[in-house]
Design an enzyme around this catalytic site. Structure first.
Site, PDB file in Angstrom:
ATOM      1  N   LYS A   1       0.852  -1.204   0.000  1.00  0.00           N
ATOM      2  CA  LYS A   1       0.000   0.000   0.000  1.00  0.00           C
ATOM      3  C   LYS A   1       0.876   1.237   0.000  1.00  0.00           C
ATOM      4  O   LYS A   1       2.045   1.192   0.407  1.00  0.00           O
ATOM      5  CB  LYS A   1      -0.935   0.031   1.209  1.00  0.00           C
ATOM      6  CG  LYS A   1      -0.249   0.084   2.586  1.00  0.00           C
ATOM      7  CD  LYS A   1       0.003   1.481   3.131  1.00  0.00           C
ATOM      8  CE  LYS A   1       0.735   1.437   4.463  1.00  0.00           C
ATOM      9  NZ  LYS A   1       1.382   2.610   4.945  1.00  0.00           N
TER      10      LYS A   1
ATOM     11  N   ASP B   1      -2.732  -1.975  10.092  1.00  0.00           N
ATOM     12  CA  ASP B   1      -2.915  -1.876   8.635  1.00  0.00           C
ATOM     13  C   ASP B   1      -3.592  -3.118   8.040  1.00  0.00           C
ATOM     14  O   ASP B   1      -3.907  -3.143   6.851  1.00  0.00           O
ATOM     15  CB  ASP B   1      -1.565  -1.690   7.923  1.00  0.00           C
ATOM     16  CG  ASP B   1      -1.049  -0.261   8.036  1.00  0.00           C
ATOM     17  OD1 ASP B   1      -1.869   0.644   8.281  1.00  0.00           O
ATOM     18  OD2 ASP B   1       0.170  -0.064   7.889  1.00  0.00           O
TER      19      ASP B   1
HETATM   20  P1  ATP Z   1       3.747  -0.321   7.947  1.00  0.00           P
HETATM   21  O1  ATP Z   1       3.708   0.461   6.679  1.00  0.00           O
HETATM   22  O2  ATP Z   1       2.484  -1.101   8.240  1.00  0.00           O
HETATM   23  O3  ATP Z   1       4.263   0.441   9.118  1.00  0.00           O
HETATM   24  P2  ATP Z   1       6.243  -1.439   7.196  1.00  0.00           P
HETATM   25  O4  ATP Z   1       6.226  -1.638   5.713  1.00  0.00           O
HETATM   26  O5  ATP Z   1       6.907  -0.198   7.672  1.00  0.00           O
HETATM   27  O6  ATP Z   1       4.776  -1.516   7.731  1.00  0.00           O
HETATM   28  P3  ATP Z   1       6.943  -4.198   7.574  1.00  0.00           P
HETATM   29  O7  ATP Z   1       7.564  -4.477   6.257  1.00  0.00           O
HETATM   30  O8  ATP Z   1       5.600  -4.734   7.850  1.00  0.00           O
HETATM   31  O9  ATP Z   1       6.956  -2.638   7.901  1.00  0.00           O
HETATM   32  O10 ATP Z   1       8.014  -4.724   8.661  1.00  0.00           O
HETATM   33  C1  ATP Z   1       8.056  -4.235   9.979  1.00  0.00           C
HETATM   34  C2  ATP Z   1       8.705  -5.298  10.862  1.00  0.00           C
HETATM   35  O11 ATP Z   1       7.850  -6.426  10.913  1.00  0.00           O
HETATM   36  C3  ATP Z   1      10.052  -5.783  10.372  1.00  0.00           C
HETATM   37  O12 ATP Z   1      10.997  -5.484  11.364  1.00  0.00           O
HETATM   38  C4  ATP Z   1       9.912  -7.294  10.177  1.00  0.00           C
HETATM   39  O13 ATP Z   1      10.968  -8.025  10.748  1.00  0.00           O
HETATM   40  C5  ATP Z   1       8.604  -7.648  10.873  1.00  0.00           C
HETATM   41  N1  ATP Z   1       7.817  -8.646  10.101  1.00  0.00           N
HETATM   42  C6  ATP Z   1       7.119  -9.643  10.628  1.00  0.00           C
HETATM   43  N2  ATP Z   1       6.511 -10.374   9.685  1.00  0.00           N
HETATM   44  C7  ATP Z   1       6.823  -9.825   8.500  1.00  0.00           C
HETATM   45  C8  ATP Z   1       6.501 -10.131   7.154  1.00  0.00           C
HETATM   46  N3  ATP Z   1       5.730 -11.184   6.827  1.00  0.00           N
HETATM   47  N4  ATP Z   1       6.975  -9.315   6.193  1.00  0.00           N
HETATM   48  C9  ATP Z   1       7.727  -8.236   6.525  1.00  0.00           C
HETATM   49  N5  ATP Z   1       8.084  -7.929   7.775  1.00  0.00           N
HETATM   50  C10 ATP Z   1       7.642  -8.698   8.770  1.00  0.00           C
END
Ligand code: ATP
Length: 282
Positions: free
Chosen positions: A9, A135
């Site tokens: 997203k 989210d």
């Molecule tokens: P948001 O935009 O919802 O804040 P994000 O893109 O910043 O999310 P994610 O990629 O979801 O962040 O990753 C955040 C943390 O979640 C990472 O430190 C990762 O180790 C952990 N994590 C747990 N499961 C997953 C997964 N399936 N894919 C990615 N990260 C994951």
């Protein structure tokens, strides 16, 4: 075996409205999905355990992974006593502001609903999603929406005007928690979320670009000046919008034309940045 695509997203708007007694922030966001996705496969196994693998060595494959956590929660809720073999082929950058973990969790809820014929409707799936992350309800919905509360109030919007998205992520991640801990409500910018919503309703691409905004940008920019430099570079290339997604560090740009998107992508050094040019999905 079931395969699910889990789309990333972006935030076209993110406004921090206030802080709640439980310390979460009330948000008003406009979110949409893009053509960048992880691919997940799910297979039932007779042994009662969850075996998770990924193509990224740094991702956990136990209950610290949102996919594992989600599968365990549903298995326990529905007393499912067979196991699952799950593989995540990750393409969405991690800790990037693109809801990578949440979208994987949303796909897991949908896949298990289908694999075990649980007959969960969207409300039930969202109720489970909420327990995993803020989210996840939006990722379950998966189309353009106004998202309010702590991510749990979803109002569908029409498709966004068709355009291209160039995403630029530096080689570090940002913790969403760290950024929210640094929010000072007095000094924060408030994008006009209603104007973004109106522009989308009127299929007004330039209006959407003009009003898009993110309250968290200034916080991430102060802590990680490299993120602001990416935004400045995108703006200097004459894009229609350059905006940080979520709590960053990914900055995305919108342009109408594929050729331009690819040229912008190629102007970033691949050794320093992860860069993608993809279509908006809406
Ligand atoms: P948001 O935009 O919802 O804040 P994000 O893109 O910043 O999310 P994610 O990629 O979801 O962040 O990753 C955040 C943390 O979640 C990472 O430190 C990762 O180790 C952990 N994590 C747990 N499961 C997953 C997964 N399936 N894919 C990615 N990260 C994951």
């Amino acid at each position: 075996m079931i395969t699910e695509k889990a789309h990333a997203k972006i935030n076209l708007a993110l406004d921090v409205i206030g802080k709640r007694p439980d310390n979460y922030h009330d948000l008003r966001m406009v979110m949409t999905t893009i053509d960048l996705y992880d691919r997940l496969t799910f297979e039932v196994i007779s042994e009662d355990k969850i075996i998770l693998s990924t193509n990224r060595y740094y991702l956990p494959n136990d209950d610290r992974n949102l996919v594992y956590k989600t599968a365990k929660l549903i298995k326990d809720m529905y007393a499912i006593n067979v196991g699952l073999k799950i593989h995540i082929h990750k393409s969405i950058p991690v800790a990037a502001g693109l809801a990578g973990g949440s979208t994987d969790a949303a796909s897991t809820i949908k896949a298990l609903n289908q694999l075990f014929q649980l007959n969960m409707d969207m409300d039930k799936m969202m109720e489970i999603g909420k327990q995993i992350g803020s989210d996840v309800p939006f990722c379950l919905y998966g189309k353009t929406a106004l998202v309010e509360g702590v991510g749990d109030i979803i109002t569908p919007l029409p498709y966004v005007p068709r355009c291209w998205v160039v995403l630029v992520k530096p080689h570090f991640g940002v913790s969403t928690k760290e950024i929210f801990q640094n929010v000072k409500l007095e000094g924060i910018n408030h994008p006009d979320v209603d104007q973004v919503v109106n522009a989308i309703k009127n299929n007004d691409y330039y209006g959407m670009c003009q009003h898009a905004g993110n309250s968290l940008e200034s916080i991430t920019f102060t802590l990680y000046p490299e993120v602001e430099r990416i935004k400045q570079k995108l703006l200097s290339l004459g894009v229609d919008l350059a905006l940080m997604s979520g709590s960053g560090p990914t900055v995305y740009a919108l342009v109408l034309n594929e050729e331009r998107a690819k040229r912008i992508k190629n102007s970033f050094d691949k050794k320093r940045y992860e860069v993608y040019a993809v279509r908006i999905r809406g």
